[in-house]
Design a protein around this motif. Sequence first.
Motif, PDB file in Angstrom:
ATOM      1  N   ALA A   1       0.832  -1.206   0.000  1.00 20.36           N
ATOM      2  CA  ALA A   1       0.000   0.000   0.000  1.00 20.36           C
ATOM      3  C   ALA A   1       0.866   1.256   0.000  1.00 20.36           C
ATOM      4  O   ALA A   1       0.564   2.238  -0.689  1.00 20.36           O
ATOM      5  N   GLN A   2       1.971   1.244   0.751  1.00 21.42           N
ATOM      6  CA  GLN A   2       2.875   2.390   0.792  1.00 21.42           C
ATOM      7  C   GLN A   2       3.520   2.615  -0.574  1.00 21.42           C
ATOM      8  O   GLN A   2       3.638   3.746  -1.032  1.00 21.42           O
ATOM      9  N   LEU A   3       3.907   1.541  -1.228  1.00 25.43           N
ATOM     10  CA  LEU A   3       4.479   1.659  -2.569  1.00 25.43           C
ATOM     11  C   LEU A   3       3.460   2.229  -3.555  1.00 25.43           C
ATOM     12  O   LEU A   3       3.790   3.081  -4.389  1.00 25.43           O
ATOM     13  N   ASN A   4       2.226   1.764  -3.442  1.00 22.80           N
ATOM     14  CA  ASN A   4       1.164   2.275  -4.307  1.00 22.80           C
ATOM     15  C   ASN A   4       0.911   3.760  -4.049  1.00 22.80           C
ATOM     16  O   ASN A   4       0.704   4.533  -4.987  1.00 22.80           O
ATOM     17  N   LEU A   5       0.928   4.150  -2.779  1.00 23.29           N
ATOM     18  CA  LEU A   5       0.734   5.551  -2.417  1.00 23.29           C
ATOM     19  C   LEU A   5       1.869   6.404  -2.968  1.00 23.29           C
ATOM     20  O   LEU A   5       1.642   7.470  -3.549  1.00 23.29           O
ATOM     21  N   ASP A   6       3.097   5.940  -2.805  1.00 22.31           N
ATOM     22  CA  ASP A   6       4.255   6.685  -3.320  1.00 22.31           C
ATOM     23  C   ASP A   6       4.153   6.859  -4.831  1.00 22.31           C
ATOM     24  O   ASP A   6       4.426   7.940  -5.363  1.00 22.31           O
TER      25      ASP A   6
ATOM     26  N   ASP B   1      10.132  15.759  -1.874  1.00 15.82           N
ATOM     27  CA  ASP B   1      10.744  15.127  -0.706  1.00 15.82           C
ATOM     28  C   ASP B   1       9.754  14.529   0.277  1.00 15.82           C
ATOM     29  O   ASP B   1      10.080  13.586   0.985  1.00 15.82           O
ATOM     30  N   SER B   2       8.538  15.038   0.347  1.00 20.03           N
ATOM     31  CA  SER B   2       7.554  14.426   1.245  1.00 20.03           C
ATOM     32  C   SER B   2       6.139  14.761   0.793  1.00 20.03           C
ATOM     33  O   SER B   2       5.913  15.730   0.067  1.00 20.03           O
ATOM     34  N   LYS B   3       5.206  13.951   1.254  1.00 19.92           N
ATOM     35  CA  LYS B   3       3.810  14.129   0.887  1.00 19.92           C
ATOM     36  C   LYS B   3       3.276  15.457   1.436  1.00 19.92           C
ATOM     37  O   LYS B   3       2.553  16.167   0.752  1.00 19.92           O
ATOM     38  N   GLU B   4       3.662  15.799   2.660  1.00 18.92           N
ATOM     39  CA  GLU B   4       3.183  17.027   3.288  1.00 18.92           C
ATOM     40  C   GLU B   4       3.679  18.250   2.524  1.00 18.92           C
ATOM     41  O   GLU B   4       2.920  19.192   2.285  1.00 18.92           O
ATOM     42  N   ASN B   5       4.969  18.245   2.141  1.00 19.24           N
ATOM     43  CA  ASN B   5       5.509  19.362   1.369  1.00 19.24           C
ATOM     44  C   ASN B   5       4.805  19.476   0.026  1.00 19.24           C
ATOM     45  O   ASN B   5       4.563  20.575  -0.464  1.00 19.24           O
ATOM     46  N   TRP B   6       4.505  18.343  -0.576  1.00 18.53           N
ATOM     47  CA  TRP B   6       3.833  18.343  -1.870  1.00 18.53           C
ATOM     48  C   TRP B   6       2.453  18.965  -1.750  1.00 18.53           C
ATOM     49  O   TRP B   6       2.061  19.811  -2.556  1.00 18.53           O
ATOM     50  N   ILE B   7       1.706  18.568  -0.754  1.00 16.62           N
ATOM     51  CA  ILE B   7       0.349  19.090  -0.571  1.00 16.62           C
ATOM     52  C   ILE B   7       0.394  20.595  -0.325  1.00 16.62           C
ATOM     53  O   ILE B   7      -0.379  21.358  -0.906  1.00 16.62           O
ATOM     54  N   SER B   8       1.301  21.018   0.524  1.00 19.16           N
ATOM     55  CA  SER B   8       1.445  22.444   0.826  1.00 19.16           C
ATOM     56  C   SER B   8       1.840  23.227  -0.421  1.00 19.16           C
ATOM     57  O   SER B   8       1.272  24.276  -0.722  1.00 19.16           O
ATOM     58  N   PHE B   9       2.828  22.728  -1.148  1.00 20.99           N
ATOM     59  CA  PHE B   9       3.286  23.396  -2.369  1.00 20.99           C
ATOM     60  C   PHE B   9       2.151  23.504  -3.379  1.00 20.99           C
ATOM     61  O   PHE B   9       1.909  24.570  -3.947  1.00 20.99           O
TER      62      PHE B   9
END
Length: 149
Positions: A46-51, A118-126
Amino acid sequence: MKKTIFTLSITFIMAGTMLSSCQSQAEKVKDAQDKMQTAQNKVVEAQLNLDQAIKDSIQQFRKASEEQINANEKNIAEFKIKIAKENKENRARYEKKLADLEQQNIEMRKRLDEFREDSKENWISFRTKFNHDMEKMGKSFHDFWAGNR
């Protein structure tokens, strides 16, 4: 008599079922370990799919943003042609507004190019901030000629 035979047969059937379904402690531990390993494998998958989904989302976002930035550049070129036909007073005002829009578009391209995944949180914020700024700039393009005629 029938009731007694029926009760005894139900009791024997239940006892037989319970005895045959009992597992040894070692079998229970092994089953639990197998279930835990299966669950861990599912989490990793699931983590691989999410990435992968995040990477795909970023690529689609980059492509759409590049297209919008290119469209903005095309609009800027068209506005420059229209501005050249204006009188001196209007031309100066439009050129200043257009220079501001052109600078914003350059900054948006730079921000998009410099973004690192670099991270999901940074991506969402950006993505949230970038979309907001792109919408604001799109409104500026839309309103460029409004109120100045």
